[in-house]
Motif scaffolding. Sequence first.
Motif, PDB file in Angstrom:
ATOM      1  N   UNK A  61      24.888  17.058 109.495  1.00 50.44           N
ATOM      2  CA  UNK A  61      25.542  17.777 110.582  1.00 50.44           C
ATOM      3  C   UNK A  61      24.533  18.069 111.690  1.00 50.44           C
ATOM      4  N   UNK A  62      24.871  17.778 112.943  1.00 50.11           N
ATOM      5  CA  UNK A  62      23.950  18.054 114.040  1.00 50.11           C
ATOM      6  C   UNK A  62      23.985  19.516 114.510  1.00 50.11           C
ATOM      7  N   UNK A  63      24.899  20.321 113.997  1.00 49.79           N
ATOM      8  CA  UNK A  63      25.066  21.688 114.489  1.00 49.79           C
ATOM      9  C   UNK A  63      23.786  22.530 114.410  1.00 49.79           C
ATOM     10  N   UNK A  64      23.030  22.511 113.316  1.00 52.20           N
ATOM     11  CA  UNK A  64      21.806  23.332 113.293  1.00 52.20           C
ATOM     12  C   UNK A  64      20.823  22.962 114.403  1.00 52.20           C
ATOM     13  N   UNK A  65      20.659  21.682 114.680  1.00 55.11           N
ATOM     14  CA  UNK A  65      19.743  21.261 115.754  1.00 55.11           C
ATOM     15  C   UNK A  65      20.264  21.699 117.116  1.00 55.11           C
ATOM     16  N   UNK A  66      21.567  21.593 117.299  1.00 54.24           N
ATOM     17  CA  UNK A  66      22.171  22.031 118.559  1.00 54.24           C
ATOM     18  C   UNK A  66      21.984  23.533 118.738  1.00 54.24           C
TER      19      UNK A  66
END
Length: 89
Positions: A61-66
């Motif tokens: 999931x890219x959410x943590x980086x975003x």
Amino acid sequence: MALLAGAVALASFVHDFGPRPLRVSITGFLLIMSLAVTIGAYVRWDRTERALRENRSLPTDPLPKIMVAGVAIIIAGAAAMIFLAETGT
């Protein structure tokens, strides 16, 4: 919840701190981040739940980086607001 609370606090309680356009920009960005976390968390939960039921690998999931990038932007904006408020510009 913290992002939403920060947006509400900045919009409601901090009226004479730093330039108004910067305060409004940070408030708007906090609200956008809050919405992104809410929607992203649900999507992430749903994909993870399906993967567990189907005995597949958990999805990335890219959410943590975003979120890290977004919080860094908020910190930079807050630092600029504090600097401008302290220097009187």
